[in-house]
Scaffold this motif. Sequence first.
Motif, PDB file in Angstrom:
ATOM      1  N   ARG A  90      50.088  19.626 -26.632  1.00 22.27           N
ATOM      2  CA  ARG A  90      50.250  18.315 -27.255  1.00 22.27           C
ATOM      3  C   ARG A  90      48.922  17.577 -27.294  1.00 22.27           C
ATOM      4  O   ARG A  90      47.938  17.995 -26.686  1.00 22.27           O
ATOM      5  N   GLU A 107      42.408  22.658 -35.937  1.00 21.48           N
ATOM      6  CA  GLU A 107      43.508  22.063 -36.691  1.00 21.48           C
ATOM      7  C   GLU A 107      43.185  22.025 -38.183  1.00 21.48           C
ATOM      8  O   GLU A 107      43.209  20.969 -38.814  1.00 21.48           O
ATOM      9  N   ALA A 145      45.907  20.315 -40.436  1.00 21.41           N
ATOM     10  CA  ALA A 145      46.503  19.050 -40.012  1.00 21.41           C
ATOM     11  C   ALA A 145      46.484  17.990 -41.111  1.00 21.41           C
ATOM     12  O   ALA A 145      47.382  17.150 -41.181  1.00 21.41           O
ATOM     13  N   ASP A 194      52.898  19.761 -46.659  1.00 16.72           N
ATOM     14  CA  ASP A 194      53.607  21.028 -46.466  1.00 16.72           C
ATOM     15  C   ASP A 194      53.316  22.030 -47.579  1.00 16.72           C
ATOM     16  O   ASP A 194      53.189  23.231 -47.326  1.00 16.72           O
ATOM     17  N   LYS A 244      49.903  23.506 -47.020  1.00 18.75           N
ATOM     18  CA  LYS A 244      49.940  24.417 -45.863  1.00 18.75           C
ATOM     19  C   LYS A 244      50.531  25.761 -46.272  1.00 18.75           C
ATOM     20  O   LYS A 244      50.014  26.820 -45.900  1.00 18.75           O
ATOM     21  N   SER A 298      45.807  24.153 -32.745  1.00 17.60           N
ATOM     22  CA  SER A 298      46.910  23.552 -33.494  1.00 17.60           C
ATOM     23  C   SER A 298      47.949  22.980 -32.539  1.00 17.60           C
ATOM     24  O   SER A 298      48.074  23.431 -31.405  1.00 17.60           O
ATOM     25  N   HIS A 299      48.686  21.984 -33.021  1.00 18.71           N
ATOM     26  CA  HIS A 299      49.842  21.491 -32.283  1.00 18.71           C
ATOM     27  C   HIS A 299      51.128  21.850 -33.031  1.00 18.71           C
ATOM     28  O   HIS A 299      52.204  21.364 -32.707  1.00 18.71           O
ATOM     29  N   SER A 300      50.995  22.732 -34.050  1.00 19.66           N
ATOM     30  CA  SER A 300      52.142  23.161 -34.839  1.00 19.66           C
ATOM     31  C   SER A 300      52.649  24.508 -34.339  1.00 19.66           C
ATOM     32  O   SER A 300      51.942  25.519 -34.423  1.00 19.66           O
ATOM     33  N   SER A 354      55.003  26.377 -35.606  1.00 20.45           N
ATOM     34  CA  SER A 354      55.222  27.329 -36.692  1.00 20.45           C
ATOM     35  C   SER A 354      53.920  28.002 -37.103  1.00 20.45           C
ATOM     36  O   SER A 354      53.898  29.203 -37.411  1.00 20.45           O
ATOM     37  N   GLU A 355      52.803  27.263 -37.108  1.00 22.39           N
ATOM     38  CA  GLU A 355      51.500  27.862 -37.416  1.00 22.39           C
ATOM     39  C   GLU A 355      51.132  28.910 -36.371  1.00 22.39           C
ATOM     40  O   GLU A 355      50.705  30.020 -36.698  1.00 22.39           O
ATOM     41  N   ASP A 391      61.258  22.487 -30.516  1.00 18.02           N
ATOM     42  CA  ASP A 391      60.469  23.456 -31.278  1.00 18.02           C
ATOM     43  C   ASP A 391      60.438  24.831 -30.643  1.00 18.02           C
ATOM     44  O   ASP A 391      59.898  25.777 -31.226  1.00 18.02           O
ATOM     45  N   ASN A 405      59.273  31.020 -41.420  1.00 14.10           N
ATOM     46  CA  ASN A 405      59.328  31.624 -40.094  1.00 14.10           C
ATOM     47  C   ASN A 405      59.325  33.153 -40.137  1.00 14.10           C
ATOM     48  O   ASN A 405      59.565  33.813 -39.126  1.00 14.10           O
TER      49      ASN A 405
END
Length: 355
Positions: free
Chosen positions: A31, A150, A153, A157, A160, A182-184, A186-187, A226, A350
């Motif tokens: 985070r 990032e 970021a 969408d 991306k 990254s904080h994603s 899914s990435e 998540d 995904n």
Amino acid sequence: MLEVDVRHDFPGFQLAAQFEAPGGVTALFGRSGAGKTSIVRAVAGLLEADRACVRIGETVLEDTEARKRLSIPARRIGYVFQEPRLFPHMSVRANLTYSKATDQIDQVVEMLGIGDLLERRPAGLSGGEAQRVAIGRALLSNPRLLLLDEPLAALDDARKAEILPYLERLRDEADVPILYVSHSVSEIARLATTVVALKAGQVVRVGPAAEVLSDPDVAPVIGIRDAGALLSARVVRHHDDGLSELVCSGGTLWLPAVGATVGTDVRVRVEAQDVMLAQTRPAGISALNILPATVLAIREGEGPGVMVQLAAGQDRLLARVTRRSANAMGLADGWSGFAVVKSVAVASGNVSGAV
């Protein structure tokens, strides 16, 4: 092999992160405030840490104990930020050739799909196009290591989704290790070879992406909503009704049309909140994906939920259920039953190419 050991005291925050990772994409995940960017700045030489030891293979970039510290140019690191930072007065071609590694430009242009952009100026590019050019410029600097801080970021969408396939190709084809921030989730699930999970400046877990993401102890770092696991699967057939049939070590998966040819190996991210558990094989339900599973570990949270790690064949799954359900079903290490996943619960984003 990338080896990083960075320690630095900031006002009110202590960074003490140590990890090793093989080639491919090493993802720093955590985070905001976990220390991700501070680590990459130290690796790049932009942060002079209190103590640091950074090696790429046999090359020592920094070792404070040995009083060795390469200058920023001597480290040969390609750094890509959230913003592309292209030269606005130059064409895309001029931005790329600025690094002078023109012998590789055709290969990089083809890899990143930017051939039709070469004569345009940065102001005429979309965010995803500009970021691909920035990555290309970094690659053409002949780097020992790529740092991507990032890079998606600032994109919406749609942009991306546009750039992610090129990042997968970069991972698979570029002969250079990548440190990806990254904080994603899914990435990370889509791109990472290795995941370094960080919390408050400390490494919580490091290892192959599938192992780290399926670890219930890492779920609080990722975020309970998540959390999810990665399955390795192969596409075996595309059906006329819009479903693709995949086979994994635990059985058959039916998913909405997968954009991969028959015979292709893919990784499938299944979110913990989309997995139901059953003591006996369900019948007469709409869910198509029913995999025999065995409980490996159970972690209780502060709320009413429980995170359950399961073995489904050789793969790992996570299921998020209530404590009441766990107690009623007698869930415990070694419990055997079935994991149930709705086909439509797995979004197209995904499903990605296998590493």
